[in-house]
Design a protein around this motif. Structure first.
Motif, PDB file in Angstrom:
ATOM      1  N   HIS A  42       7.465   7.706   2.650  1.00  0.00           N
ATOM      2  CA  HIS A  42       6.952   6.293   2.828  1.00  0.00           C
ATOM      3  C   HIS A  42       5.686   6.242   1.955  1.00  0.00           C
ATOM      4  CE1 HIS A  42       5.022   3.265   4.937  1.00  0.00           C
ATOM      5  NE2 HIS A  42       4.141   3.710   5.418  1.00  0.00           N
ATOM      6  N   LEU A  43       5.001   7.243   1.569  1.00  0.00           N
ATOM      7  CA  LEU A  43       4.039   7.232   0.523  1.00  0.00           C
ATOM      8  C   LEU A  43       4.505   6.635  -0.880  1.00  0.00           C
ATOM      9  CD1 LEU A  43       0.953   7.628  -0.145  1.00  0.00           C
ATOM     10  CD2 LEU A  43       1.359   9.859  -0.502  1.00  0.00           C
ATOM     11  N   LEU A  44       5.799   7.084  -1.277  1.00  0.00           N
ATOM     12  CA  LEU A  44       6.365   6.492  -2.501  1.00  0.00           C
ATOM     13  C   LEU A  44       6.851   5.331  -2.302  1.00  0.00           C
ATOM     14  CD1 LEU A  44       8.610   9.669  -3.254  1.00  0.00           C
ATOM     15  CD2 LEU A  44       6.312   9.163  -4.074  1.00  0.00           C
ATOM     16  N   ASP A  45       7.238   4.788  -1.141  1.00  0.00           N
ATOM     17  CA  ASP A  45       7.615   3.351  -0.917  1.00  0.00           C
ATOM     18  C   ASP A  45       6.281   2.626  -1.053  1.00  0.00           C
ATOM     19  OD1 ASP A  45      10.228   4.135  -0.412  1.00  0.00           O
ATOM     20  OD2 ASP A  45       9.845   3.950   1.794  1.00  0.00           O
ATOM     21  N   LEU A  46       5.253   3.046  -0.617  1.00  0.00           N
ATOM     22  CA  LEU A  46       3.826   1.931  -0.561  1.00  0.00           C
ATOM     23  C   LEU A  46       3.603   2.065  -2.278  1.00  0.00           C
ATOM     24  CD1 LEU A  46       1.751   3.853   2.166  1.00  0.00           C
ATOM     25  CD2 LEU A  46       2.842   1.415   2.217  1.00  0.00           C
ATOM     26  N   VAL A  47       3.674   3.166  -2.923  1.00  0.00           N
ATOM     27  CA  VAL A  47       3.386   2.739  -4.335  1.00  0.00           C
ATOM     28  C   VAL A  47       3.984   1.788  -5.081  1.00  0.00           C
ATOM     29  CG1 VAL A  47       3.242   4.031  -6.619  1.00  0.00           C
ATOM     30  CG2 VAL A  47       2.481   5.387  -4.562  1.00  0.00           C
ATOM     31  N   ALA A  48       5.576   1.752  -4.688  1.00  0.00           N
ATOM     32  CA  ALA A  48       6.362   1.044  -5.376  1.00  0.00           C
ATOM     33  C   ALA A  48       6.081  -0.346  -4.833  1.00  0.00           C
ATOM     34  CB  ALA A  48       7.721   1.391  -4.789  1.00  0.00           C
ATOM     35  N   LYS A  49       5.525  -0.454  -3.588  1.00  0.00           N
ATOM     36  CA  LYS A  49       5.425  -1.787  -3.247  1.00  0.00           C
ATOM     37  C   LYS A  49       4.295  -2.483  -3.779  1.00  0.00           C
ATOM     38  CE  LYS A  49       2.596  -2.772   0.908  1.00  0.00           C
ATOM     39  NZ  LYS A  49       2.663  -2.745   2.667  1.00  0.00           N
ATOM     40  N   TYR A  50       3.047  -1.788  -3.991  1.00  0.00           N
ATOM     41  CA  TYR A  50       2.019  -2.342  -4.549  1.00  0.00           C
ATOM     42  C   TYR A  50       2.300  -2.543  -6.191  1.00  0.00           C
ATOM     43  CZ  TYR A  50      -0.621  -2.171  -0.341  1.00  0.00           C
ATOM     44  OH  TYR A  50      -0.838  -2.245   0.985  1.00  0.00           O
ATOM     45  N   MET A  51       3.222  -1.699  -6.844  1.00  0.00           N
ATOM     46  CA  MET A  51       3.396  -1.718  -8.074  1.00  0.00           C
ATOM     47  C   MET A  51       4.155  -3.040  -8.180  1.00  0.00           C
ATOM     48  SD  MET A  51       4.461   1.696  -9.862  1.00  0.00           S
ATOM     49  CE  MET A  51       3.455   2.918 -10.608  1.00  0.00           C
ATOM     50  N   ASN A  52       5.038  -3.230  -7.124  1.00  0.00           N
ATOM     51  CA  ASN A  52       6.013  -4.488  -7.385  1.00  0.00           C
ATOM     52  C   ASN A  52       5.134  -5.699  -7.172  1.00  0.00           C
ATOM     53  OD1 ASN A  52       8.548  -3.338  -8.289  1.00  0.00           O
ATOM     54  ND2 ASN A  52       8.689  -2.486  -6.126  1.00  0.00           N
ATOM     55  N   LYS A  53       3.972  -5.650  -6.382  1.00  0.00           N
ATOM     56  CA  LYS A  53       3.462  -6.966  -5.998  1.00  0.00           C
ATOM     57  C   LYS A  53       2.324  -7.109  -7.233  1.00  0.00           C
ATOM     58  CE  LYS A  53       2.444  -7.196  -0.988  1.00  0.00           C
ATOM     59  NZ  LYS A  53       1.138  -7.034  -0.121  1.00  0.00           N
ATOM     60  N   GLY A  54       2.543  -6.263  -8.216  1.00  0.00           N
ATOM     61  CA  GLY A  54       1.665  -6.807  -9.426  1.00  0.00           C
ATOM     62  C   GLY A  54       0.133  -6.075  -9.272  1.00  0.00           C
ATOM     63  N   PHE A  55       0.038  -5.072  -8.536  1.00  0.00           N
ATOM     64  CA  PHE A  55      -1.286  -4.246  -8.506  1.00  0.00           C
ATOM     65  C   PHE A  55      -1.127  -3.296  -9.620  1.00  0.00           C
ATOM     66  CE2 PHE A  55      -1.288  -6.151  -4.488  1.00  0.00           C
ATOM     67  CZ  PHE A  55      -2.490  -6.539  -4.180  1.00  0.00           C
ATOM     68  N   ASN A  56      -1.351  -3.705 -10.876  1.00  0.00           N
ATOM     69  CA  ASN A  56      -1.021  -2.865 -12.127  1.00  0.00           C
ATOM     70  C   ASN A  56      -2.179  -3.040 -13.233  1.00  0.00           C
ATOM     71  OD1 ASN A  56       1.614  -1.670 -11.119  1.00  0.00           O
ATOM     72  ND2 ASN A  56       2.300  -3.794 -11.631  1.00  0.00           N
ATOM     73  N   GLN A  57      -3.296  -3.559 -12.902  1.00  0.00           N
ATOM     74  CA  GLN A  57      -4.275  -3.605 -14.039  1.00  0.00           C
ATOM     75  C   GLN A  57      -5.358  -2.860 -13.422  1.00  0.00           C
ATOM     76  OE1 GLN A  57      -3.035  -4.863 -16.398  1.00  0.00           O
ATOM     77  NE2 GLN A  57      -1.300  -5.960 -15.473  1.00  0.00           N
ATOM     78  N   TYR A  58      -6.357  -2.593 -14.325  1.00  0.00           N
ATOM     79  CA  TYR A  58      -7.765  -1.761 -14.040  1.00  0.00           C
ATOM     80  C   TYR A  58      -8.171  -1.910 -12.449  1.00  0.00           C
ATOM     81  CZ  TYR A  58      -8.340  -0.899 -18.935  1.00  0.00           C
ATOM     82  OH  TYR A  58      -8.167  -0.624 -20.171  1.00  0.00           O
TER      83      TYR A  58
END
Ligand code: PMP
Ligand code: GLN
Length: 384
Positions: A42-58
């Motif tokens: 589930h923790l991995l899914d959460l990381v993927a979720k936030y990466m895919n949502k675009g939370f990828n900058q500083y």
């Protein structure tokens, strides 16, 4: 060009050395402390979720607000202590960074810093790079408890900082309330700071509770409490941790943190914030590791080693001085090459490389891997 080393006595860390040896010889790696299993999917899914949502900058320099808030809530729930999420909680790139930044915030040229030995290997270099002078105080065998008389006699006007680690790596010793009270009584009328490395806060056994230094009011005012999500959630490779400290200390800490790493991986922070919403995700950890410690200790009974079950951390010490005078380093290398099980010789955690004939095994591994290692240790001739 030659370079005059600032750390002339430092080589490659023992963790790198032993993990490489384990890999070269195909040995079971119980040396470097990292879980041999994956984290909750589930923790991995959460990381993927936030990466895919675009939370990828500083991320913001001190951490994303929601993670600081969730961590403050967790701290209140577990220890009953309040930290202001925006002003007293900082998210950093692993406890190693928290320790380095905290030491750098307070230690100046010529300051003395008390280290209790054996000590985790990153402490002394952090002190030395800041011009500090490590003062090494041995913990007392056989349980590696703190000798408070020795600590008391080391304290003088030059003492700037004491490094604490509970539950302790490599010995597993867990501080008692008396230890916490003793420290407070020794330093309450000094201007000594404390860095408290509590990365194994959720790993203590046999009903023991981890007593965070933050729970003592005298200590809370002067302590940088350092933690690691890597240790707590089985994701050491993410290198994400935190520092809890009073406002004035946090302000100085952040001045260092912003120029060491500036900020820490954004999607990981959002994922961890959501994961922390379920207290069971961390409250279940002691039981999980207790089973592994028990399994490992049960198996050790069938080996020639002597041991006392670890009080905390995911390390188990074993001693062999009754059987052999071989150095702990040589034995660790030989067991890796010949028996196929890698460990850490604990002499490396002493400034003088004091050899107590003790090895450290990491039991944060799949049960099947622990059983295979035990099988080798039980059924091989370990000593000539
Ligand atoms: N302190 C101790 C006692 C540790 O055992 C470790 C790591 N393994 C650390 C600090 C570093 O933690 P991190 O990986 O979060 O930097
Ligand atoms: N803390 C881990 C240990 O004690 C290792 C971390 C590292 O390799 N730097 O084994």
């Amino acid at each position: 060009m030659t370079i005059s080393s600032k750390l002339p006595n430092v080589g490659t860390t023992i963790f790198t050395v032993m993990s490489k040896l384990a890999s070269d010889y195909g040995a079971i790696n119980l040396s470097q402390g990292f879980p041999g299993f994956n984290c909750d999917p589930h923790l991995l899914d959460l990381v993927a979720k936030y990466m895919n949502k675009g939370f990828n900058q500083y991320a913001p320099m001190s951490g994303v607000p929601v993670l600081k808030q969730r961590l403050a809530e967790k701290t209140k729930l577990v220890y009953g202590v309040d930290y202001h999420a925006e002003e007293e909680v900082t998210i950093v790139s692993g406890a190693t960074e928290a320790i380095f930044s905290a030491v750098t915030a307070v230690v100046r040229e010529g300051d003395e810093v008390i280290l209790l030995e054996p000590a985790y290997d990153s402490y002394a270099p952090a002190v030395i790079l800041n011009g500090g002078i490590p003062i090494y105080i041995p913990l007392s065998l056989p349980d590696f408890s703190v000798d408070w008389e020795k600590v008391k006699s080391a304290i003088n006007p030059k003492t700037r900082l004491i490094m604490v680690n509970t539950p302790h790596n490599p010995t597993g010793y867990v501080w008692s309330q008396e230890d916490v009270n003793m420290l407070a009584s020794l330093i309450h009328d000094t201007d000594i700071y404390v860095v408290s490395d509590e990365v194994y806060e959720h790993i203590s056994f046999d009903g023991r509770t981890h007593i965070s230094l933050m729970t003592h009011p005298v200590l809370k005012d002067r302590t940088f409490v350092c933690g690691s999500f890597g240790k707590t959630f089985h994701v050491t490779g993410w290198k994400i941790g935190y520092c809890l400290a009073p406002k004035e200390l946090t302000a100085e800490f952040r001045k260092i943190h912003q120029f060491v790493t500036f900020s820490t991986a954004t999607p990981l922070q959002y994922a961890l914030a959501e994961y922390l919403e379920v207290p069971g995700n961390y409250l279940s950890i002691p039981d999980f590791y207790q089973k592994k410690r028990d399994l490992f200790c049960e198996g050790l009974k069938g080996t020639p080693f002597q041991f006392v079950p670890a009080q905390g951390s995911f390390f188990q010490l074993v001693s062999y001085g009754h059987l052999s005078q071989e150095s702990d380093f040589d034995l660790a290398v030989r067991l890796t090459k010949e028996i196929g099980v890698a460990s850490i010789p604990i002499s490396v955690f002493f400034n003088e490389k004091t050899d107590h004939k003790i090895l450290r095994f990491c039991f944060a591994k799949e049960d099947s891997e622990l059983k295979r290692a035990l099988d080798k240790l039980q059924n091989s001739k370990l000593f000539p």
